[in-house]
Design an enzyme around this catalytic site. Structure first.
Site, short mmCIF file in Angstrom:
data_model
loop_
_atom_site.label_atom_id
_atom_site.label_comp_id
_atom_site.label_asym_id
_atom_site.label_seq_id
_atom_site.Cartn_x
_atom_site.Cartn_y
_atom_site.Cartn_z
N TYR A 136 -8.70 8.39 0.22
CA TYR A 136 -9.49 9.32 1.03
C TYR A 136 -9.91 10.55 0.23
O TYR A 136 -10.88 11.21 0.58
CB TYR A 136 -8.69 9.78 2.26
CG TYR A 136 -8.81 8.88 3.46
CD1 TYR A 136 -8.44 7.54 3.40
CD2 TYR A 136 -9.28 9.38 4.67
CE1 TYR A 136 -8.54 6.73 4.51
CE2 TYR A 136 -9.38 8.58 5.79
CZ TYR A 136 -9.01 7.26 5.71
OH TYR A 136 -9.11 6.46 6.82
N LYS A 187 0.62 -2.48 -1.69
CA LYS A 187 0.14 -3.71 -2.34
C LYS A 187 0.60 -3.67 -3.80
O LYS A 187 -0.22 -3.62 -4.72
CB LYS A 187 -1.38 -3.81 -2.23
CG LYS A 187 -1.88 -4.23 -0.85
CD LYS A 187 -1.66 -5.71 -0.54
CE LYS A 187 -2.61 -6.59 -1.30
NZ LYS A 187 -2.35 -8.04 -1.02
N ASP A 220 -0.71 -6.40 3.65
CA ASP A 220 -1.39 -7.46 4.42
C ASP A 220 -0.40 -8.19 5.31
O ASP A 220 -0.66 -8.49 6.48
CB ASP A 220 -2.15 -8.43 3.49
CG ASP A 220 -1.31 -8.98 2.36
OD1 ASP A 220 -0.21 -8.44 2.09
OD2 ASP A 220 -1.74 -9.96 1.72
N ASP A 244 -4.21 4.06 8.07
CA ASP A 244 -5.35 4.14 8.98
C ASP A 244 -5.54 2.80 9.69
O ASP A 244 -5.67 2.72 10.91
CB ASP A 244 -6.62 4.51 8.19
CG ASP A 244 -7.85 4.58 9.08
OD1 ASP A 244 -7.75 5.18 10.17
OD2 ASP A 244 -8.89 4.03 8.69
N ASP A 248 -4.26 1.44 13.78
CA ASP A 248 -5.16 0.93 14.82
C ASP A 248 -4.64 -0.39 15.38
O ASP A 248 -4.68 -0.62 16.59
CB ASP A 248 -6.58 0.72 14.27
CG ASP A 248 -7.51 1.90 14.59
OD1 ASP A 248 -7.00 3.04 14.64
OD2 ASP A 248 -8.72 1.68 14.78
C1 IPM Z 1 -8.03 8.34 12.08
C2 IPM Z 1 -9.54 8.25 11.98
C3 IPM Z 1 -10.00 9.12 10.81
C4 IPM Z 1 -9.41 8.55 9.54
C5 IPM Z 1 -11.53 9.28 10.68
C6 IPM Z 1 -12.16 9.81 11.96
C7 IPM Z 1 -11.90 10.16 9.50
O1 IPM Z 1 -9.93 6.93 11.84
O2 IPM Z 1 -7.52 9.46 12.25
O3 IPM Z 1 -7.38 7.31 12.02
O4 IPM Z 1 -9.95 7.62 8.93
O5 IPM Z 1 -8.37 9.07 9.11
MG MG Z 2 -8.33 5.52 12.05
#
Ligand code: IPM
Ligand code: MG
Length: 350
Positions: A136, A187, A220, A244, A248
């Site tokens: 990032y 990884k 993975d 990240d 999710d």
């Molecule tokens: C998160 C989001 C952010 C990230 C974006 C909005 C920059 O996806 O907080 O997970 O990638 O960190």
């Molecule tokens: Mg995210």
């Protein structure tokens, strides 16, 4: 000194942070609140998604609660002016390197997950995502034109020993207060940064945390295990990009992205940054139907981790759970309550 700085941001951000205001007013009326535009809203007003003044205000508050950033309106803004750049700048500028993302299945919501009830019922693990390093932020990064036509894009994944060690330390310390197990995902089979990650975590474990169970997993495989047998995890520590993605996936286990808070912490004594992990959700923004619980639970984490009010955090958490038990559901959970009505349900339980 401001106790809590609210950065409502964009999309559903203002709708859900407004509910945090109501809850804070009820449960902790002594807290001082302040509010500033952030993300696209700040870009529209000030030409920058994160102004110096806002960053200074964030660093001098005790805790910062962000709503959400981004949306189609700013898609074509230059990269450094995009709402997301403001968020990355805030994370880096506050030095909040450890992002705690709980994957917690609320008992009344066990059927809201797309996974089988037995896989998610009772689920409670914590992802610790490194938040201020890795790909990032790594340099160099650019897109260049190639002489023969076409272009070439470069991003850089980079980690130092110190960056890995400090986030791993947070994970080990957290595990000691939970089920005493850390799983570290990278990884190392293909990336040098993964190799260093594994070595540093192993070394820190041997030196300071030999009492905690440590397992290593390839990122993975971690993705697969999260949907196959998520209850094997207690604390899962990983880098910025894998964190990240894996967070999710973990969010969906719990029924809805609209339920999950997060806490980003820096060194002891510095303010934490609290964010619901859902985004700005442009598709439902302005409709008044966003689930405010992720933001309310982010406030719960702020009470716990930055504001020294564990008693109130426990109370708020219990109130959210009771509201769910009594059937409070926004559309993302298959119900009909509006954002305000969902917050009403929590306030009633308080
Ligand atoms: C998160 C989001 C952010 C990230 C974006 C909005 C920059 O996806 O907080 O997970 O990638 O960190
Ligand atoms: Mg995210």
């Amino acid at each position: 000194m401001t106790d809590l700085l609210l950065l409502p941001g964009d999309g559903i951000g203002p709708e859900v942070t407004a509910q945090v205001r109501r809850v804070a007013g009820k449960i902790a009326p002594d807290l001082t609140l302040d509010e500033r535009p952030f993300g696209g809203a700040s870009f529209d007003q000030h030409g920058s998604p994160l102004t110096d003044e806002t960053l200074a205000a964030a660093n001098s508050a005790r805790a910062v609660l962000m709503g959400a950033v981004g949306g189609p309106k700013w898609r074509d803004a230059p990269r450094d002016k995009r709402p997301e750049a403001g968020l990355l700048g805030l994370r880096a500028g506050m030095g909040v390197f450890a992002n705690l993302r709980p994957a917690l299945c609320f008992q009344p919501l066990a059927d809201a997950s797309s996974l089988k009830r037995e896989v998610v019922e009772g689920l409670d693990f914590m992802i610790v995502r490194e938040l201020t390093g890795g790909i990032y932020f790594g340099e160099p990064r650019y897109i260049e034109d190639l002489p023969g036509g076409g272009r070439r894009a470069v991003d850089t994944q980079v980690y130092t020993t110190a960056e890995i060690e400090r986030v791993a330390r947070v994970a080990f310390e957290l595990a000691r207060g939970r089920r005493n197990k850390v799983t570290s995902a990278e990884k190392s089979n293909v990336m040098d940064s993964g190799l260093l990650w594994r070595e540093v975590v192993t070394d820190l474990h041997r030196r300071e945390f030999a009492d905690v169970t440590l397992e290593h997993i390839l990122a993975d495989n971690a993705a697969m295990q999260i949907v196959k047998n998520p209850k094997q995890f207690d604390v899962l520590v990983t880098d910025n990009l894998f964190g990240d993605i894996l967070s999710d996936a973990a969010a969906q286990l719990t029924g809805s992205l609209g339920m999950l808070p997060s806490a980003a912490l820096g060194l002891p004594g510095t303010p934490g940054l609290y964010e619901p992990i859902h985004g700005s959700a442009p598709d439902i923004a302005g409709k008044g139907i966003a689930n405010p619980l992720a933001a309310i639970l982010s406030f719960e984490m702020a009470l716990r981790w930055s504001l020294d009010r564990t008693d109130l955090a426990d109370k708020l958490f219990a109130a959210v759970n009771r509201a769910l038990q009594h059937g409070a559901r926004t559309p993302d959970l298959g119900g009909k309550l509006t954002t305000v009505e969902m917050a009403d349900a929590v306030l009633a339980e308080l």
